[in-house]
Motif scaffolding. Structure first.
Motif, PDB file in Angstrom:
ATOM      1  N   MET A  65      51.585-147.738 -46.146  1.00 27.70           N
ATOM      2  CA  MET A  65      51.796-147.790 -47.593  1.00 27.70           C
ATOM      3  C   MET A  65      52.830-146.730 -47.956  1.00 27.70           C
ATOM      4  SD  MET A  65      49.464-150.111 -48.236  1.00 27.70           S
ATOM      5  CE  MET A  65      49.245-150.156 -50.003  1.00 27.70           C
ATOM      6  N   TYR A  66      53.945-147.163 -48.532  1.00 23.57           N
ATOM      7  CA  TYR A  66      54.993-146.211 -48.885  1.00 23.57           C
ATOM      8  C   TYR A  66      54.746-145.618 -50.259  1.00 23.57           C
ATOM      9  CZ  TYR A  66      57.853-146.890 -44.784  1.00 23.57           C
ATOM     10  OH  TYR A  66      58.314-146.899 -43.484  1.00 23.57           O
ATOM     11  N   THR A  67      54.892-144.291 -50.342  1.00 22.20           N
ATOM     12  CA  THR A  67      54.778-143.604 -51.615  1.00 22.20           C
ATOM     13  C   THR A  67      55.978-143.954 -52.483  1.00 22.20           C
ATOM     14  OG1 THR A  67      56.004-141.670 -50.838  1.00 22.20           O
ATOM     15  CG2 THR A  67      53.617-141.670 -50.503  1.00 22.20           C
ATOM     16  N   SER A  68      55.840-143.701 -53.787  1.00 19.63           N
ATOM     17  CA  SER A  68      56.948-144.017 -54.691  1.00 19.63           C
ATOM     18  C   SER A  68      58.133-143.111 -54.439  1.00 19.63           C
ATOM     19  CB  SER A  68      56.494-143.895 -56.141  1.00 19.63           C
ATOM     20  OG  SER A  68      55.975-142.612 -56.400  1.00 19.63           O
ATOM     21  N   GLY A  69      57.877-141.848 -54.041  1.00 23.79           N
ATOM     22  CA  GLY A  69      58.960-140.933 -53.705  1.00 23.79           C
ATOM     23  C   GLY A  69      59.650-140.367 -54.928  1.00 23.79           C
ATOM     24  N   THR A  70      59.980-139.076 -54.885  1.00 19.51           N
ATOM     25  CA  THR A  70      60.729-138.454 -55.974  1.00 19.51           C
ATOM     26  C   THR A  70      62.132-138.085 -55.513  1.00 19.51           C
ATOM     27  OG1 THR A  70      59.738-136.327 -55.336  1.00 19.51           O
ATOM     28  CG2 THR A  70      58.698-137.542 -57.132  1.00 19.51           C
ATOM     29  N   THR A  71      62.266-137.638 -54.289  1.00 19.14           N
ATOM     30  CA  THR A  71      63.581-137.381 -53.713  1.00 19.14           C
ATOM     31  C   THR A  71      63.560-137.880 -52.283  1.00 19.14           C
ATOM     32  OG1 THR A  71      62.908-135.185 -52.940  1.00 19.14           O
ATOM     33  CG2 THR A  71      63.937-135.306 -55.110  1.00 19.14           C
ATOM     34  N   GLY A  72      64.723-138.326 -51.820  1.00 20.79           N
ATOM     35  CA  GLY A  72      64.804-138.744 -50.436  1.00 20.79           C
ATOM     36  C   GLY A  72      64.005-140.006 -50.177  1.00 20.79           C
ATOM     37  N   LEU A  73      63.740-140.262 -48.922  1.00 23.26           N
ATOM     38  CA  LEU A  73      63.052-141.470 -48.504  1.00 23.26           C
ATOM     39  C   LEU A  73      61.558-141.347 -48.762  1.00 23.26           C
ATOM     40  CD1 LEU A  73      63.635-144.177 -46.987  1.00 23.26           C
ATOM     41  CD2 LEU A  73      62.923-142.981 -44.907  1.00 23.26           C
ATOM     42  N   PRO A  74      60.943-142.354 -49.396  1.00 28.34           N
ATOM     43  CA  PRO A  74      59.492-142.319 -49.561  1.00 28.34           C
ATOM     44  C   PRO A  74      58.787-142.193 -48.215  1.00 28.34           C
ATOM     45  CG  PRO A  74      60.455-144.036 -50.923  1.00 28.34           C
ATOM     46  CD  PRO A  74      61.554-143.519 -50.037  1.00 28.34           C
ATOM     47  N   LYS A  75      57.583-141.645 -48.246  1.00 30.20           N
ATOM     48  CA  LYS A  75      56.817-141.416 -47.018  1.00 30.20           C
ATOM     49  C   LYS A  75      55.891-142.598 -46.760  1.00 30.20           C
ATOM     50  CE  LYS A  75      55.145-137.519 -48.669  1.00 30.20           C
ATOM     51  NZ  LYS A  75      55.930-137.253 -49.888  1.00 30.20           N
ATOM     52  N   GLY A  76      55.825-143.022 -45.496  1.00 27.26           N
ATOM     53  CA  GLY A  76      54.958-144.126 -45.106  1.00 27.26           C
ATOM     54  C   GLY A  76      53.587-143.617 -44.684  1.00 27.26           C
ATOM     55  N   ILE A  77      52.573-143.931 -45.471  1.00 25.21           N
ATOM     56  CA  ILE A  77      51.214-143.453 -45.216  1.00 25.21           C
ATOM     57  C   ILE A  77      50.502-144.449 -44.310  1.00 25.21           C
ATOM     58  CG2 ILE A  77      49.005-142.894 -46.297  1.00 25.21           C
ATOM     59  CD1 ILE A  77      50.629-142.127 -48.817  1.00 25.21           C
ATOM     60  N   MET A  78      50.031-143.985 -43.166  1.00 26.68           N
ATOM     61  CA  MET A  78      49.407-144.854 -42.163  1.00 26.68           C
ATOM     62  C   MET A  78      47.893-144.876 -42.338  1.00 26.68           C
ATOM     63  SD  MET A  78      51.583-144.023 -38.701  1.00 26.68           S
ATOM     64  CE  MET A  78      51.159-142.270 -38.653  1.00 26.68           C
ATOM     65  N   HIS A  79      47.355-146.090 -42.520  1.00 29.87           N
ATOM     66  CA  HIS A  79      45.907-146.286 -42.597  1.00 29.87           C
ATOM     67  C   HIS A  79      45.445-147.097 -41.385  1.00 29.87           C
ATOM     68  CE1 HIS A  79      46.284-145.905 -47.225  1.00 29.87           C
ATOM     69  NE2 HIS A  79      45.853-144.766 -46.722  1.00 29.87           N
ATOM     70  N   SER A  80      44.415-146.632 -40.747  1.00 34.38           N
ATOM     71  CA  SER A  80      43.860-147.319 -39.583  1.00 34.38           C
ATOM     72  C   SER A  80      42.846-148.382 -40.010  1.00 34.38           C
ATOM     73  CB  SER A  80      43.174-146.301 -38.675  1.00 34.38           C
ATOM     74  OG  SER A  80      42.029-145.753 -39.337  1.00 34.38           O
ATOM     75  N   HIS A  81      42.426-149.188 -39.048  1.00 35.25           N
ATOM     76  CA  HIS A  81      41.347-150.141 -39.299  1.00 35.25           C
ATOM     77  C   HIS A  81      40.068-149.407 -39.706  1.00 35.25           C
ATOM     78  CE1 HIS A  81      42.679-154.265 -37.967  1.00 35.25           C
ATOM     79  NE2 HIS A  81      43.756-153.526 -37.720  1.00 35.25           N
ATOM     80  N   TYR A  82      39.840-148.238 -39.144  1.00 35.38           N
ATOM     81  CA  TYR A  82      38.654-147.459 -39.512  1.00 35.38           C
ATOM     82  C   TYR A  82      38.699-147.066 -40.991  1.00 35.38           C
ATOM     83  CZ  TYR A  82      35.304-143.624 -39.771  1.00 35.38           C
ATOM     84  OH  TYR A  82      34.261-142.799 -40.149  1.00 35.38           O
ATOM     85  N   VAL A  83      39.854-146.593 -41.450  1.00 33.69           N
ATOM     86  CA  VAL A  83      39.991-146.179 -42.852  1.00 33.69           C
ATOM     87  C   VAL A  83      39.733-147.355 -43.776  1.00 33.69           C
ATOM     88  CG1 VAL A  83      41.692-145.489 -44.597  1.00 33.69           C
ATOM     89  CG2 VAL A  83      41.457-144.175 -42.485  1.00 33.69           C
ATOM     90  N   ARG A  84      40.337-148.492 -43.496  1.00 28.83           N
ATOM     91  CA  ARG A  84      40.126-149.647 -44.365  1.00 28.83           C
ATOM     92  C   ARG A  84      38.683-150.151 -44.298  1.00 28.83           C
ATOM     93  NH1 ARG A  84      43.428-148.923 -48.344  1.00 28.83           N
ATOM     94  NH2 ARG A  84      45.618-149.377 -47.906  1.00 28.83           N
ATOM     95  N   SER A  85      38.034-149.978 -43.155  1.00 35.40           N
ATOM     96  CA  SER A  85      36.605-150.312 -43.064  1.00 35.40           C
ATOM     97  C   SER A  85      35.790-149.421 -43.988  1.00 35.40           C
ATOM     98  CB  SER A  85      36.111-150.154 -41.621  1.00 35.40           C
ATOM     99  OG  SER A  85      36.729-151.076 -40.765  1.00 35.40           O
TER     100      SER A  85
END
Length: 511
Positions: free
Chosen positions: A166-186
């Motif tokens: 999930m990419y953050t909206s970002g304020t400067t530069g490239l937005p950050k890609g947040i990694m969620h595992s199957h465990y997190v979504r569970s």
């Protein structure tokens, strides 16, 4: 751990006739939705997508976007949902950063896709699909999925396998890609279902864009339980009110601007929302006057979630919504929270510091950015960048974003304190307070407002009214901007950085 890849097939087998999805005039049972997910998963496999690959989507709310939420992880790939509001350059950057092996988009995105042909070249031919028709270069998602078999064997996925970025909206530069595992979504499935008292009979409505993480707060438990998920094409206050009434909706998640729009709608009457059991506010602080109205009009229904996509949250339960007015609740079970000073030392109740937390929904990190991950997560604790305090019972009260705090002559001004005052003016519909440069004080507050009715109050009148009512002289606003609307993100959040930008042009702006 839950096997999320088997979730929809399980409901298709054991709850085949239960309504799974409502979108527009379409009503899909779990058997029908399961068949669509299976075909989509088989299509991705036929394109050579394998476990560990990334599949990007650039889609508005649609049945196809929803089925891909489940089809992509079912083959062990990771979903990368991107907003159709992205500019071509931003879209190209995120496709490159995410290492996407496939892209599913829509016809309205053709101008943007044409502008980034160089970035799409590695995916062509065959791995760029449109859900609403083919072109000479891009495949027809509908025709290709219809040709696939409904028989599908899900990929076995472990708890640490990647579910999405999930990419953050970002304020400067490239937005950050947040990694969620199957465990997190569970954990989203289990913890959120319990927190919002959801059951297989729950009927959940989502009117905002499902490309954002806030949608998963109710989407995951709804599908885990085998409930009904009603998706609107986009948010519209009148359409949302009508859908709640028509579909007997029990659970809804909204950002504050959407709540304000519903309460301000001429179609709003509490009895039309009587079926609701949960009205969940998230994404930004909801001002107290709007909470008070909801609790008066629709008692024992209001919840508030404070959280970060990176993986920490607190929940204000409906039973505490009046008793703990102003709070954003407590961490759920299995979560821990601390309030710390600049040196990382714990602070006692009622003292303001940075909110740090940990729990079972914390991200694996920022994709390909271990440096930024180390800045955000220290010793297992996620540092939020938000300021707050707890009371003696452990309930959290937000003060403001650390970056939004205004330093006026050495005094800390928290914009939310001023916003609560401004919002009490009867002519004001929405307010955003932010800091601008000042020759003497360094910074000074400015209030931007959207009025309920045009020209119902002047900027000078509002400035004087506000400055007579703030608690301290240093909270007085130097200016009031009366705007027709605020700049907003695709998720509906007010973009204060865009309001601040003209004042800070040529200077070092806080971000």
């Amino acid at each position: 751990m839950l096997e999320l890849a088997t979730l929809i097939p399980r409901h298709a087998r054991f709850r085949p006739d239960a309504t799974a999805v409502v979108f527009g005039d379409e009503r899909l049972t779990y058997a029908q939705f399961g068949a669509r997910v299976a075909r989509a998963a088989n299509l991705l496999r036929s394109l050579g997508i394998r476990k560990g690959d990334k599949v990007a989507t650039v889609l508005g709310n649609s049945r196809e976007a929803l089925e891909l939420v489940w089809a992509v992880p079912a083959i062990g790939a990771a979903l990368v949902p991107l907003s159709p509001l992205l500019m071509p350059s931003g879209l190209a950057s995120l496709l490159r950063d995410s290492d996407a092996k496939c892209l599913v988009s829509q016809r309205s995105m053709l101008p943007a896709l044409d502008a980034i042909r160089a970035e799409l070249a590695p995916l062509l031919p065959g791995r760029v699909l449109l859900i609403d028709g083919e072109t000479r270069e891009f495949g027809d998602y509908a025709a290709l999925t219809a040709a696939q078999d409904e028989t599908f064997v899900p990929e076995s996925c472990g708890p640490d396998d990647l579910f999405n970025i999930m990419y953050t909206s970002g304020t400067t530069g490239l937005p950050k890609g947040i990694m969620h595992s199957h465990y997190v979504r569970s954990m989203y499935c289990l913890l959120m279902a319990a927190a919002y008292r959801m059951t297989p009979e729950s009927r959940t409505l989502h009117a905002g864009a499902i490309v954002f993480n806030g949608a998963y707060v109710t989407m995951m438990p709804s599908f885990w339980l085998g409930g009904t998920y009603v998706l609107l094409p986009q948010f519209d206050a009148e359409a949302t009110i009508a859908a709640i009434e028509r579909e007997r909706i029990t659970h809804i998640v909204l950002v504050p601007t959407q709540i304000i729009a519903i309460l301000s709608s001429p179609q709003y009457r509490p009895e039309r929302l009587a079926s609701l059991e949960c009205i969940l506010s998230l994404g930004a602080p909801l001002l107290q006057q709007h909470k008070d109205r909801l609790n008066a009009d629709l008692p024992h229904r209001f919840y508030e979630l404070y959280g970060l996509t990176e993986g920490f949250l607190t929940i204000l339960d409906r039973e505490d919504a009046v008793r703990k007015a102003g709070s954003v609740g407590r961490p759920p079970q299995h979560f821990d929270m601390r309030i710390v000073d600049l040196d990382g030392r714990d602070l006692p109740p009622r003292e303001i510091g940075e909110i740090v937390g940990r729990g079972p929904v914390r991200m694996q990190g920022y994709y390909k950015r271990p440096d930024l991950t180390q800045q955000a997560v220290k010793g297992g604790w996620l540092f939020s960048g938000d300021m707050g305090y707890v009371d003696e019972e452990g309930f959290l009260y937000l003060v403001d974003r650390k970056k939004d705090m205004i330093d006026s002559g050495g005094m800390k001004v928290y914009p939310r304190d001023v916003e609560e005052v401004v919002a009490r003016h009867p002519a004001v519909r929405e307010v955003a307070v932010f800091g601008v440069p000042h020759e003497k004080w360094g910074e000074t507050p400015v209030a931007a407002v959207v009025l309920r009715e045009p020209r119902s109050a002047s900027a000078a009148e509002l400035r004087d009214w506000i400055n007579e009512r703030v608690a301290a002289r240093y909270q007085r606003v130097s200016e009031v901007l009366v705007l027709p609307d605020f700049p907003r993100s695709a998720a509906g959040k007010t973009l204060k950085r865009e309001l601040r930008a003209p004042y800070w042009a040529g200077r070092e702006q806080k971000i």
